[in-house]
Design a protein around this motif. Structure first.
Motif, PDB file in Angstrom:
ATOM      1  N   VAL A  16      -7.990   0.132  -5.568  1.00  0.00           N
ATOM      2  CA  VAL A  16      -8.455   1.153  -4.618  1.00  0.00           C
ATOM      3  C   VAL A  16      -7.499   1.221  -3.426  1.00  0.00           C
ATOM      4  O   VAL A  16      -7.153   2.309  -2.948  1.00  0.00           O
ATOM      5  N   LEU A  17      -7.061   0.060  -2.970  1.00  0.00           N
ATOM      6  CA  LEU A  17      -6.132   0.001  -1.841  1.00  0.00           C
ATOM      7  C   LEU A  17      -4.802   0.674  -2.178  1.00  0.00           C
ATOM      8  O   LEU A  17      -4.237   1.419  -1.361  1.00  0.00           O
ATOM      9  N   LEU A  18      -4.302   0.446  -3.376  1.00  0.00           N
ATOM     10  CA  LEU A  18      -3.043   1.073  -3.777  1.00  0.00           C
ATOM     11  C   LEU A  18      -3.195   2.593  -3.900  1.00  0.00           C
ATOM     12  O   LEU A  18      -2.286   3.346  -3.527  1.00  0.00           O
ATOM     13  N   LYS A  33      -9.916   7.665  -0.430  1.00  0.00           N
ATOM     14  CA  LYS A  33      -9.723   8.626   0.664  1.00  0.00           C
ATOM     15  C   LYS A  33     -10.256   8.073   1.985  1.00  0.00           C
ATOM     16  O   LYS A  33      -9.581   8.132   3.027  1.00  0.00           O
ATOM     17  N   ALA A  34     -11.469   7.513   1.959  1.00  0.00           N
ATOM     18  CA  ALA A  34     -12.042   6.940   3.179  1.00  0.00           C
ATOM     19  C   ALA A  34     -11.217   5.757   3.669  1.00  0.00           C
ATOM     20  O   ALA A  34     -11.005   5.590   4.873  1.00  0.00           O
ATOM     21  N   LEU A  35     -10.740   4.949   2.742  1.00  0.00           N
ATOM     22  CA  LEU A  35      -9.912   3.796   3.106  1.00  0.00           C
ATOM     23  C   LEU A  35      -8.601   4.263   3.731  1.00  0.00           C
ATOM     24  O   LEU A  35      -8.147   3.715   4.746  1.00  0.00           O
ATOM     25  N   ALA A  36      -7.997   5.288   3.150  1.00  0.00           N
ATOM     26  CA  ALA A  36      -6.741   5.827   3.685  1.00  0.00           C
ATOM     27  C   ALA A  36      -6.949   6.370   5.097  1.00  0.00           C
ATOM     28  O   ALA A  36      -6.134   6.127   5.999  1.00  0.00           O
ATOM     29  N   GLU A  37      -8.030   7.093   5.304  1.00  0.00           N
ATOM     30  CA  GLU A  37      -8.302   7.664   6.628  1.00  0.00           C
ATOM     31  C   GLU A  37      -8.489   6.569   7.678  1.00  0.00           C
ATOM     32  O   GLU A  37      -8.056   6.717   8.827  1.00  0.00           O
TER      33      GLU A  37
END
Length: 375
Positions: free
Chosen positions: A217-219, A331-335
């Motif tokens: 998910v992080l990648l 998406k939420a992690l990226a934001e």
């Protein structure tokens, strides 16, 4: 006092709970108490059955194992060691070894303490079989441990809440600590960057390379991040990195990701110091009971971005001492990562607030000793 700690692993086995037991045992021994650890012979092949390390008397008993470490069964119990103890402190009710030894101590009329952890944590496991059988096992062991424990402790507020609401018994919250040197260490971000050749801003993942840790998910989040800001990702820890290296390559983010593998505690301080933040993208309650990396990040005044699983939301409060995101949501992690890169004042404020929640092992040892003596 004569204090005995129980867990199925001890040094030279290294891991989260193994490190906890070692820190508590050695901390109590330094204060002049007679401290023993009763553990299994697993992971200590070649070591003596009985030895003293850093003032701690270690007793490795013959045991058998049914596949999983938690299913370690003591073939023998050193009753002569237990008999004159002031308190016997077990770690993890999910450990068959721990519960069996605690039950024997209870029969000898010794004061018993149990540190509960990962209550109901298997109920969101990806494997249906583990969800079913693991939950049945977990419920059984929880009830057995509660009936044998005079002192009931929880490492996380989640476990405390679940036990008290589910079974109506009082549990005292005693979390894990961090070493005093970890808090007081000089800033080491520059040395980490030089050693590993890291340029520019980066976020840090440090922990096991395990599917439930959400590294994929992080990648996937990084693919979104690098299209908007200049940021690197450092993924440090033990495990098979090959699937993640391949995933980074297929996502086109491999040039932004560094896999240094296992890093020492000294290098971990530097890795945290040099980062924008520490990220925990886990996808399961089971793997995040009381993640020590949160305490370690806060000890260095760094903010955390974490999935809302397990015990994490009981510690990380969104926009207070960190950022919470839904699990499995790139998406939420990226934001969240972009937000901390672009707002350094927010990053500093969250990290400083988190630092207020950090306990050292010396403080935790003192608290436990006061609980023991109050019985």
């Amino acid at each position: 006092m004569k204090i005995i700690h129980i867990f199925h692993h001890y040094w030279p086995v290294v891991g989260g709970l193994e490190n906890v037991v070692k820190a508590l045992a050695e901390g109590m021994a330094r204060l002049g108490h007679e401290v023993h650890v009763v553990t299994s012979n697993y992971g200590a092949e070649g070591r003596p059955r009985e030895e003293v390390i850093s003032g701690v008397h270690i007793h490795r008993v013959k045991s058998t194992r049914l596949g999983y470490p938690d299913l370690t069964y003591p073939i023998e119990v050193p009753r002569s060691v237990l008999r004159d103890a002031d308190v016997v402190h077990g770690h993890s009710q999910n450990s068959l070894f721990t519960v069996k030894v605690i039950e024997q101590a209870k029969k000898l009329n010794i004061i018993t303490a149990m540190h509960f952890m990962a209550v109901d944590a298997l109920k969101d496991h990806p494997s249906a079989l583990i969800r079913l059988l693991g939950s049945l096992y977990s419920d059984t062991m929880l009830k057995r441990a509660l009936s044998s424990a005079d002192i009931r402790l929880a490492r996380s507020l989640r476990d405390k809440e679940l036990i008290e609401s589910k079974l109506g018994v009082n549990v005292e919250y005693v979390p894990d600590g961090v070493p005093k040197w970890f808090v007081e260490h000089d800033h080491a971000g520059k040395s980490f960057r030089q050693k590993y050749g890291v340029d520019g801003d980066y976020v840090l993942y440090v922990g096991r390379l395990h599917p439930l840790k959400g590294i994929d998910v992080l990648l996937r989040a990084m693919r979104i991040v690098v299209s908007k800001v200049d940021l690197r990702l450092v993924i440090a820890g033990t495990g098979d990195k090959r699937p993640y290296v391949e995933l980074a390559r297929s996502l086109g983010v491999d040039k932004y990701v560094l896999f240094p593998g296992f890093i020492s505690e000294e290098d971990k301080v530097g890795a945290i110091d040099g980062s924008v933040c520490v990220v925990l993208p886990s996808i399961s309650d089971y793997v995040e009971v009381y993640p020590m990396v949160i305490s370690e990040a806060w000890a260095r005044s760094k903010p955390v971005i974490a999935s809302s699983v397990g015990g994490i939301p009981y510690r990380v409060k969104h926009m207070v001492n960190g950022l919470l995101v839904p699990p499995r949501d790139p998406k939420a992690l990226a934001e969240a990562m972009i937000a901390l890169v672009q707002d350094r004042e927010l990053s500093v404020r969250l990290g400083m607030e988190g630092r207020k929640s950090v306990f050292t092992w010396d403080e935790i040892v003192s608290k436990l000793l006061s609980i023991y003596t109050a019985r």
